[in-house]
Motif scaffolding. Structure first.
Motif, mmCIF file in Angstrom:
data_model
loop_
_atom_site.group_PDB
_atom_site.id
_atom_site.type_symbol
_atom_site.label_atom_id
_atom_site.label_comp_id
_atom_site.label_asym_id
_atom_site.label_seq_id
_atom_site.Cartn_x
_atom_site.Cartn_y
_atom_site.Cartn_z
ATOM 1 N N PRO A 193 0.831 -1.208 0.000
ATOM 2 C CA PRO A 193 0.000 0.000 0.000
ATOM 3 C C PRO A 193 0.863 1.255 0.000
ATOM 4 O O PRO A 193 1.877 1.325 0.700
ATOM 5 C CB PRO A 193 -0.806 -0.125 1.295
ATOM 6 N N GLY A 194 0.474 2.236 -0.782
ATOM 7 C CA GLY A 194 1.182 3.502 -0.790
ATOM 8 C C GLY A 194 0.648 4.419 0.297
ATOM 9 O O GLY A 194 -0.185 4.029 1.122
ATOM 10 N N LEU A 195 1.125 5.650 0.286
ATOM 11 C CA LEU A 195 0.703 6.617 1.302
ATOM 12 C C LEU A 195 -0.608 7.304 0.947
ATOM 13 O O LEU A 195 -1.336 7.754 1.838
ATOM 14 C CB LEU A 195 1.800 7.670 1.498
ATOM 15 N N GLY A 232 -4.219 8.220 0.437
ATOM 16 C CA GLY A 232 -5.437 7.690 1.043
ATOM 17 C C GLY A 232 -5.272 7.230 2.474
ATOM 18 O O GLY A 232 -6.250 6.794 3.089
ATOM 19 N N THR A 233 -4.045 7.330 3.018
ATOM 20 C CA THR A 233 -3.814 6.895 4.406
ATOM 21 C C THR A 233 -3.407 8.061 5.301
ATOM 22 O O THR A 233 -2.909 7.844 6.406
ATOM 23 C CB THR A 233 -2.730 5.799 4.461
ATOM 24 N N LEU A 234 -3.605 9.293 4.834
ATOM 25 C CA LEU A 234 -3.170 10.481 5.581
ATOM 26 C C LEU A 234 -3.979 10.625 6.869
ATOM 27 O O LEU A 234 -5.212 10.601 6.861
ATOM 28 C CB LEU A 234 -3.361 11.730 4.710
ATOM 29 N N LEU A 235 -3.271 10.764 7.988
ATOM 30 C CA LEU A 235 -3.918 11.017 9.269
ATOM 31 C C LEU A 235 -4.055 12.508 9.541
ATOM 32 O O LEU A 235 -5.082 12.968 10.034
ATOM 33 C CB LEU A 235 -3.126 10.346 10.397
ATOM 34 N N HIS A 236 -2.988 13.265 9.240
ATOM 35 C CA HIS A 236 -3.096 14.719 9.374
ATOM 36 C C HIS A 236 -1.974 15.393 8.596
ATOM 37 O O HIS A 236 -0.933 14.790 8.307
ATOM 38 C CB HIS A 236 -3.058 15.161 10.842
ATOM 39 N N ALA A 237 -2.195 16.663 8.270
ATOM 40 C CA ALA A 237 -1.181 17.517 7.656
ATOM 41 C C ALA A 237 -1.295 18.884 8.303
ATOM 42 O O ALA A 237 -2.405 19.393 8.493
ATOM 43 C CB ALA A 237 -1.390 17.614 6.150
ATOM 44 N N ASP A 238 -0.155 19.466 8.637
ATOM 45 C CA ASP A 238 -0.188 20.728 9.370
ATOM 46 C C ASP A 238 0.936 21.625 8.886
ATOM 47 O O ASP A 238 1.931 21.164 8.320
ATOM 48 C CB ASP A 238 -0.031 20.467 10.866
ATOM 49 N N ARG A 239 0.779 22.915 9.113
ATOM 50 C CA ARG A 239 1.812 23.900 8.793
ATOM 51 C C ARG A 239 1.858 24.914 9.926
ATOM 52 O O ARG A 239 0.834 25.209 10.546
ATOM 53 C CB ARG A 239 1.530 24.597 7.463
ATOM 54 N N TRP A 240 3.032 25.428 10.177
ATOM 55 C CA TRP A 240 3.188 26.453 11.210
ATOM 56 C C TRP A 240 4.397 27.309 10.878
ATOM 57 O O TRP A 240 5.008 27.145 9.824
ATOM 58 C CB TRP A 240 3.266 25.831 12.605
ATOM 59 N N ALA A 241 4.737 28.245 11.761
ATOM 60 C CA ALA A 241 5.832 29.194 11.531
ATOM 61 C C ALA A 241 5.623 29.934 10.220
ATOM 62 O O ALA A 241 6.533 30.058 9.399
ATOM 63 C CB ALA A 241 7.179 28.463 11.536
ATOM 64 N N GLY A 242 4.412 30.435 10.045
ATOM 65 C CA GLY A 242 4.114 31.179 8.823
ATOM 66 C C GLY A 242 4.149 30.330 7.576
ATOM 67 O O GLY A 242 4.306 30.854 6.473
ATOM 68 N N SER A 280 4.271 19.384 8.200
ATOM 69 C CA SER A 280 4.418 18.053 8.766
ATOM 70 C C SER A 280 3.209 17.219 8.394
ATOM 71 O O SER A 280 2.079 17.724 8.364
ATOM 72 C CB SER A 280 4.543 18.129 10.293
ATOM 73 N N CYS A 281 3.461 15.937 8.089
ATOM 74 C CA CYS A 281 2.391 15.023 7.706
ATOM 75 C C CYS A 281 2.568 13.699 8.434
ATOM 76 O O CYS A 281 3.691 13.292 8.744
ATOM 77 C CB CYS A 281 2.401 14.750 6.199
ATOM 78 N N ARG A 282 1.466 13.023 8.667
ATOM 79 C CA ARG A 282 1.499 11.671 9.235
ATOM 80 C C ARG A 282 0.569 10.778 8.422
ATOM 81 O O ARG A 282 -0.582 11.128 8.163
ATOM 82 C CB ARG A 282 1.104 11.667 10.699
ATOM 83 N N TRP A 283 1.107 9.617 8.040
ATOM 84 C CA TRP A 283 0.333 8.610 7.317
ATOM 85 C C TRP A 283 0.375 7.292 8.093
ATOM 86 O O TRP A 283 1.317 7.039 8.863
ATOM 87 C CB TRP A 283 0.915 8.354 5.924
ATOM 88 N N ARG A 284 -0.630 6.439 7.857
ATOM 89 C CA ARG A 284 -0.599 5.087 8.409
ATOM 90 C C ARG A 284 -0.925 4.106 7.269
ATOM 91 O O ARG A 284 -2.076 3.698 7.087
ATOM 92 C CB ARG A 284 -1.564 4.914 9.567
ATOM 93 N N PRO A 285 0.099 3.721 6.504
ATOM 94 C CA PRO A 285 -0.146 2.847 5.352
ATOM 95 C C PRO A 285 -0.474 1.416 5.729
ATOM 96 O O PRO A 285 -0.961 0.650 4.891
ATOM 97 C CB PRO A 285 1.176 2.914 4.591
ATOM 98 N N VAL A 299 4.085 6.659 9.291
ATOM 99 C CA VAL A 299 5.114 7.435 8.603
ATOM 100 C C VAL A 299 4.920 8.904 8.955
ATOM 101 O O VAL A 299 3.833 9.459 8.750
ATOM 102 C CB VAL A 299 5.039 7.245 7.072
ATOM 103 N N ASP A 300 5.963 9.518 9.514
ATOM 104 C CA ASP A 300 5.940 10.942 9.854
ATOM 105 C C ASP A 300 6.983 11.664 9.013
ATOM 106 O O ASP A 300 8.126 11.193 8.896
ATOM 107 C CB ASP A 300 6.275 11.166 11.336
ATOM 108 N N ALA A 301 6.624 12.809 8.449
ATOM 109 C CA ALA A 301 7.566 13.587 7.635
ATOM 110 C C ALA A 301 7.407 15.064 7.949
ATOM 111 O O ALA A 301 6.293 15.588 7.958
ATOM 112 C CB ALA A 301 7.333 13.337 6.152
ATOM 113 N N THR A 302 8.542 15.724 8.203
ATOM 114 C CA THR A 302 8.537 17.156 8.510
ATOM 115 C C THR A 302 9.630 17.855 7.718
ATOM 116 O O THR A 302 10.754 17.365 7.625
ATOM 117 C CB THR A 302 8.783 17.397 10.009
ATOM 118 N N HIS A 303 9.275 18.990 7.131
ATOM 119 C CA HIS A 303 10.250 19.866 6.470
ATOM 120 C C HIS A 303 10.168 21.232 7.133
ATOM 121 O O HIS A 303 9.094 21.841 7.208
ATOM 122 C CB HIS A 303 9.946 20.003 4.977
#
Length: 372
Positions: free
Chosen positions: A234-236, A238-248, A253-258, A264-268
């Motif tokens: 399974p890919g990511l 359709g499995t997104l739990l949340h996506a957020d942005r801050w600091a303007g 940051s995103c979290r998926w549960r494939p 899977v957590d990813a932050t830039h």
């Protein structure tokens, strides 16, 4: 290879003549300095660029033709194209290449619009020549070891984390460019129009900005690596739990549960006062932790490092292995070598293509649409 403009494919041992479309930041900071060292494999035959200063800055390539368009580049001998123009121009450039039967290696993101990707895929099938995506991290052997480790332990995996601290500022590449790097600023009008088409009227300016930079401009690389780990599973999307942005909007940051057992957590984070780029991917399984540290993609004096720790609950014994590669043999370089092989032979392993692009883009398009 097939196509009306690729019938004169050089034989093995003969450098592939290519055209560079777009001689801006990524071309000078990465591709051109690698091409200078790979002349026995790839010969830069032409540069298509409207800015005369940028054309003049292409030094050290004897016989390279400065061209106004692709037809001039083909007349100069180009039989494949490296596309390094701004991302919002990729659709038109790639379609023009395919119309001339020219294989393409396109810088990322190939497109941020799923509809454009479907259009490019249809044109690719009609032309019979491939569009390769410039996921250069996939060509790093240490990254390959990380992906292989994760695949083997995927059923026991619990968390895969991506953490990027990115200056994303002119000082990152200023020493690599023969012209002043463009300042960080708002998206130009054509980019805003492309983002509006991609995300639709419901998206606000903050979502468009985050999609263009933190998500589509950076994390698309790491999402591609996660998809390589997941392989045919399974890919990511359709499995997104949340996506957020801050600091303007400078951090996303995103979290998926494939899968039921894997998150899977990813932050830039854009941190312009940081002097160095920092990227870490960490995979935690029931019996191991694998930590991959990657330098700036433009660095030649550093290499990726992988630490793998494993243990045996029954004996209490653990191991720690460290893997690294020689500096200088960058993902950009290995990618160009791999691309040249595909241009010489249909039997060469293909590079990531539009199917990969589609999966990665759908994943981050969904995240951008749901940003809080």
């Amino acid at each position: 290879m097939s196509g009306p403009e690729f019938n004169a494919e050089p034989g093995p041992g003969v450098p592939v003549p290519v055209a560079l479309v777009g001689a801006g930041r990524v071309a000078h900071a990465a591709h051109l300095r690698e091409l200078r060292d790979l002349r026995h494999i790839i010969r830069l035959a032409a540069v298509v660029e409207a800015d005369p200063d940028r054309i003049a800055a292409v030094r050290g390539f004897p016989g390279v033709a400065a061209c106004a368009d692709l037809d001039e580049a083909v007349a100069a001998g180009a039989r494949a194209v490296l596309v390094c123009t701004p991302w919002w121009t990729h659709r038109d450039v790639v379609l023009a290449c395919l119309a001339r039967g020219l294989p393409v290696l396109c810088e990322k993101p190939v497109s941020l619009d799923p509809a454009e990707i479907e259009e490019l895929a249809a044109a690719e099938r009609a032309a019979g020549v491939p569009v390769a995506a410039a996921y250069m991290k996939r060509h790093d052997p240490v990254v390959g070891l990380f992906v292989e480790h994760c695949r083997k332990r995927l059923a026991r995996g619990r968390r895969l984390v991506v953490d990027i601290h990115d200056p994303n500022a002119p000082h990152q590449v200023a020493h690599l460019l023969p012209f002043d790097p463009p300042p960080f600023g708002p998206q130009p009008p054509p980019a805003e129009e492309a983002l509006a088409r991609a995300l639709g009227p419901a998206a606000d300016a903050g979502q468009r900005e985050a999609y263009a930079r933190g998500l589509g401009g950076s994390l698309i690389h790491q999402v591609n690596l996660v998809h390589a780990v997941l392989d045919d599973g399974p890919g990511l999307y359709g499995t997104l739990l949340h996506a957020d942005r801050w600091a303007g909007g400078d951090t996303v940051s995103c979290r998926w549960r494939p899968a039921d057992g894997l998150v899977v957590d990813a932050t830039h984070a854009r941190l312009p006062e940081h002097r160095r780029y920092r990227e870490i991917l960490e995979f935690t399984a029931e019996d191991s932790v694998a930590t991959l540290t990657l330098p700036s993609p433009y660095a030649r004096d550093e290499a990726a490092t992988l630490h793998v720790e494993t243990w045996d609950a029954a004996t209490g014994l653990g191991t720690r292995h460290t893997h690294t590669a020689e500096p200088g043999n960058t993902g950009f370089r290995r990618q160009l070598v791999a691309w040249a092989r595909t241009l010489h032979s249909d039997a060469a392993p293909p590079l990531p293509g539009l199917a990969d692009v589609r999966r990665d883009t759908l994943t981050l398009h969904e995240a951008a649409s749901r940003l809080g």
